[in-house]
Design an enzyme around this catalytic site. Structure first.
Site, short mmCIF file in Angstrom:
data_model
loop_
_atom_site.label_atom_id
_atom_site.label_comp_id
_atom_site.label_asym_id
_atom_site.label_seq_id
_atom_site.Cartn_x
_atom_site.Cartn_y
_atom_site.Cartn_z
N HIS A 16 0.74 -0.91 -0.14
CA HIS A 16 -0.01 -0.01 -0.04
C HIS A 16 0.99 1.28 0.09
O HIS A 16 1.41 1.49 0.97
CB HIS A 16 -0.87 0.08 1.21
CG HIS A 16 -1.84 1.15 1.22
ND1 HIS A 16 -3.05 0.95 1.53
CD2 HIS A 16 -1.49 2.29 1.29
CE1 HIS A 16 -4.00 2.25 1.67
NE2 HIS A 16 -2.88 3.02 1.38
N HIS A 18 1.40 5.53 -1.69
CA HIS A 18 1.05 6.73 -2.49
C HIS A 18 2.43 7.35 -2.89
O HIS A 18 3.27 7.80 -2.30
CB HIS A 18 0.29 7.63 -1.77
CG HIS A 18 -0.74 7.24 -1.06
ND1 HIS A 18 -2.04 7.22 -1.46
CD2 HIS A 18 -1.07 6.24 0.33
CE1 HIS A 18 -3.05 6.54 -0.84
NE2 HIS A 18 -2.53 6.03 0.24
N LEU A 19 2.29 7.12 -4.60
CA LEU A 19 3.57 7.72 -4.96
C LEU A 19 3.55 9.07 -5.63
O LEU A 19 4.29 9.76 -6.19
CB LEU A 19 4.44 6.77 -5.94
CG LEU A 19 4.87 5.55 -5.62
CD1 LEU A 19 5.34 4.35 -6.49
CD2 LEU A 19 5.87 5.82 -4.39
N ARG A 20 2.09 9.51 -5.72
CA ARG A 20 1.73 10.84 -6.26
C ARG A 20 2.43 10.84 -7.77
O ARG A 20 2.52 9.88 -8.44
CB ARG A 20 2.51 11.98 -5.41
CG ARG A 20 2.28 11.82 -3.97
CD ARG A 20 0.94 11.94 -3.41
NE ARG A 20 0.59 12.29 -2.06
CZ ARG A 20 -0.24 11.55 -1.36
NH1 ARG A 20 -1.16 10.95 -2.01
NH2 ARG A 20 -0.50 11.98 -0.19
N ASN A 44 -5.18 7.30 -5.95
CA ASN A 44 -5.86 8.67 -5.62
C ASN A 44 -5.32 9.88 -6.13
O ASN A 44 -4.84 10.91 -5.39
CB ASN A 44 -6.12 8.81 -3.92
CG ASN A 44 -5.05 8.83 -3.23
OD1 ASN A 44 -4.12 8.21 -3.68
ND2 ASN A 44 -5.17 9.32 -2.03
N LYS A 104 -9.48 -0.23 -5.66
CA LYS A 104 -9.44 0.41 -4.43
C LYS A 104 -10.79 1.36 -4.13
O LYS A 104 -11.19 2.08 -4.85
CB LYS A 104 -8.23 1.28 -4.17
CG LYS A 104 -8.41 2.14 -3.03
CD LYS A 104 -7.72 1.55 -2.01
CE LYS A 104 -7.89 2.33 -0.40
NZ LYS A 104 -6.53 3.03 -0.20
N HIS A 141 -10.32 1.41 1.90
CA HIS A 141 -10.05 2.29 2.77
C HIS A 141 -11.50 2.23 3.75
O HIS A 141 -12.48 2.70 3.35
CB HIS A 141 -10.18 3.63 2.28
CG HIS A 141 -9.76 4.85 3.50
ND1 HIS A 141 -8.51 5.38 3.63
CD2 HIS A 141 -10.47 5.15 4.27
CE1 HIS A 141 -8.61 6.28 4.47
NE2 HIS A 141 -9.67 6.29 4.80
N HIS A 255 3.17 14.57 1.86
CA HIS A 255 2.61 16.10 1.51
C HIS A 255 3.80 17.11 1.92
O HIS A 255 4.67 16.75 2.84
CB HIS A 255 1.73 16.08 2.41
CG HIS A 255 0.39 15.44 2.33
ND1 HIS A 255 -0.49 15.79 1.28
CD2 HIS A 255 -0.10 14.09 2.90
CE1 HIS A 255 -1.67 14.78 1.34
NE2 HIS A 255 -1.16 13.79 2.59
N ALA A 267 -3.81 14.85 5.66
CA ALA A 267 -3.57 13.27 6.35
C ALA A 267 -2.46 12.62 5.42
O ALA A 267 -2.76 12.72 4.00
CB ALA A 267 -4.98 12.72 6.36
O1 DOR Z 1 -3.32 9.32 5.53
C1 DOR Z 1 -3.82 9.04 4.53
N1 DOR Z 1 -3.23 9.82 3.54
N2 DOR Z 1 -4.50 8.19 4.36
C2 DOR Z 1 -4.91 7.85 3.27
O2 DOR Z 1 -5.96 7.14 2.89
C3 DOR Z 1 -4.68 8.66 1.79
C4 DOR Z 1 -3.22 9.06 2.21
C5 DOR Z 1 -3.01 10.40 1.05
O3 DOR Z 1 -3.17 9.92 -0.07
O4 DOR Z 1 -2.54 11.21 1.62
ZN ZN Z 2 -3.38 4.88 1.78
#
Ligand code: DOR
Ligand code: ZN
Length: 354
Positions: A16, A18-20, A44, A104, A141, A255, A267
């Site tokens: 799991h 997130h690589l943006r 996402n 997802k 999620h 982030h 988040a």
């Molecule tokens: O904290 C989180 N950040 N939870 C998520 O489900 C998404 C993720 C994000 O994409 O920043």
């Molecule tokens: Zn996530």
């Protein structure tokens, strides 16, 4: 106390992450590509990855950004975003072609870039039945967005209201409860053989007092929000147990500092650089280093029906050469991103044995 510990494990997977995209992708992809064999890539983006063509193009961008030290066996596993845009025939074709791994589901508004998510998992029954027939896993999620539900209870309420009906009505569907944050998440996995659960470094090692008690720490703010000490202890017990249903997924989610130290904090915790170190240190403290390989390298691959790794990684605690680990990094454009886990990285180093 200061003895050197050295262990060899099969190459780990991150189930799991997130690589943006763009500049952030360029900055963060090498950390994941250097450390992990499979990386299950979250969809996402803005706009979300909803088609096989988008997933294939994103996979190419990831591979291009992986960098010169990427593992030879680094493999991005692509997930499509399950919403009204998703075309089931396209999902099936993408899975058939080996481009798409899973789908997802995000409840709309639950977390970062989830505005395009669904209202209820139950609305996607037809797609879920098709996925069950084709053996395509559903990644969830699991968090209620009902404003009347307390933030610390949202995982339990989502599971009760939306997940259990789906699991029980479509028992052939393979489901993963992502980033388990409570005992409710552990229980639904334990009660159903077709359900697995991913567990993050931060839900394993932090509780809400770390987040809130000694000066609020936005770098520990994520979704689902880090929960109580009791929940953390139960999660750590599950990860170090012999239960094959629980496996490692970092949920590394970078982030820029401008979003993490803002009036409304984004988040997400960027933990990819020291994810292995954090988990190794916890397992060491718990006297469970002999379970580390199962958790980070075997169980996820087993759950998803994939071959185990042939390459190995050596982890060393208290090696002499410990430099001072960076606590943040910058994108090419200068945006700073905090890194989770520097304390563990002071203890541990690792190297690939190809
Ligand atoms: O904290 C989180 N950040 N939870 C998520 O489900 C998404 C993720 C994000 O994409 O920043
Ligand atoms: Zn996530």
């Amino acid at each position: 106390m200061n003895g050197v510990v050295s262990i060899e494990i099969d190459a780990p997977d991150d189930w799991h992450v997130h690589l943006r995209d763009d500049e952030m992708l360029e900055a963060v992809a090498p950390y994941t590509a250097n450390a992990f064999r499979h990386a299950l890539i979250m969809p996402n983006l803005v706009p979300p990855v909803t088609s096989t063509a988008m997933a294939a193009a994103y996979r190419d961008r990831i591979l291009a950004a992986a960098g010169p030290d990427a593992r030879a066996d680094f493999t991005p596993m692509m997930a499509l975003y399950l919403n009204d845009e998703l075309n089931t025939a396209d999902l099936l074709a993408g899975a058939e072609d080996g481009v798409v791994f899973g789908a997802k589901f995000y409840p709309a508004g639950a977390t970062t870039n989830s505005a395009a998510g669904g209202t209820s998992l139950l609305d996607y029954r037809a797609a879920l039945e098709t996925m069950a027939d084709a053996g395509i896993p559903l990644l969830v999620h699991a968090e209620s967005t009902d404003p009347d539900v307390d933030i610390f209870d949202r995982e339990a309420v989502f599971i009760e209201q939306q997940m259990l009906p789906v699991i029980e009505q479509i028992p052939e569907l393979r489901v993963t409860v992502e980033h388990i944050s409570t005992r409710a998440g552990l229980d639904v996995v334990r009660d159903h053989p077709q359900v697995g659960g991913s567990i993050t470094p931060h839900h394993l090692t932090c509780d809400r007092s770390d987040l809130l008690a000694n000066g609020m720490r936005p770098e520990l703010y994520c979704k689902p929000v880090i929960n109580s000490r009791e929940e953390r202890i139960a999660i750590a017990a599950a990860a170090t147990s012999d239960d094959s249903s629980f496996f490692f997924g970092t949920d590394s989610a970078p982030h820029p500092l401008s979003k993490k130290e803002a009036a409304k904090v984004a988040a997400g915790i960027f933990n990819a650089p020291y994810a292995i170190e954090v988990v190794a240190e916890l397992f060491h403290e718990m006297g469970a280093l002999d379970k580390l390989e199962a958790f980070v390298s075997h169980r996820g691959a087993d759950h998803y029906g994939l071959e185990r790794a042939t390459a190995k990684v050596r982890l060393i605690r208290n090696a002499d050469d410990d430099g001072e680990p960076a606590e943040s990094m910058r994108t090419a454009g200068g945006a700073e991103v905090r890194i989770f886990g520097a304390d563990a990285a002071r203890r541990w180093t690792w190297e690939s044995i190809r």
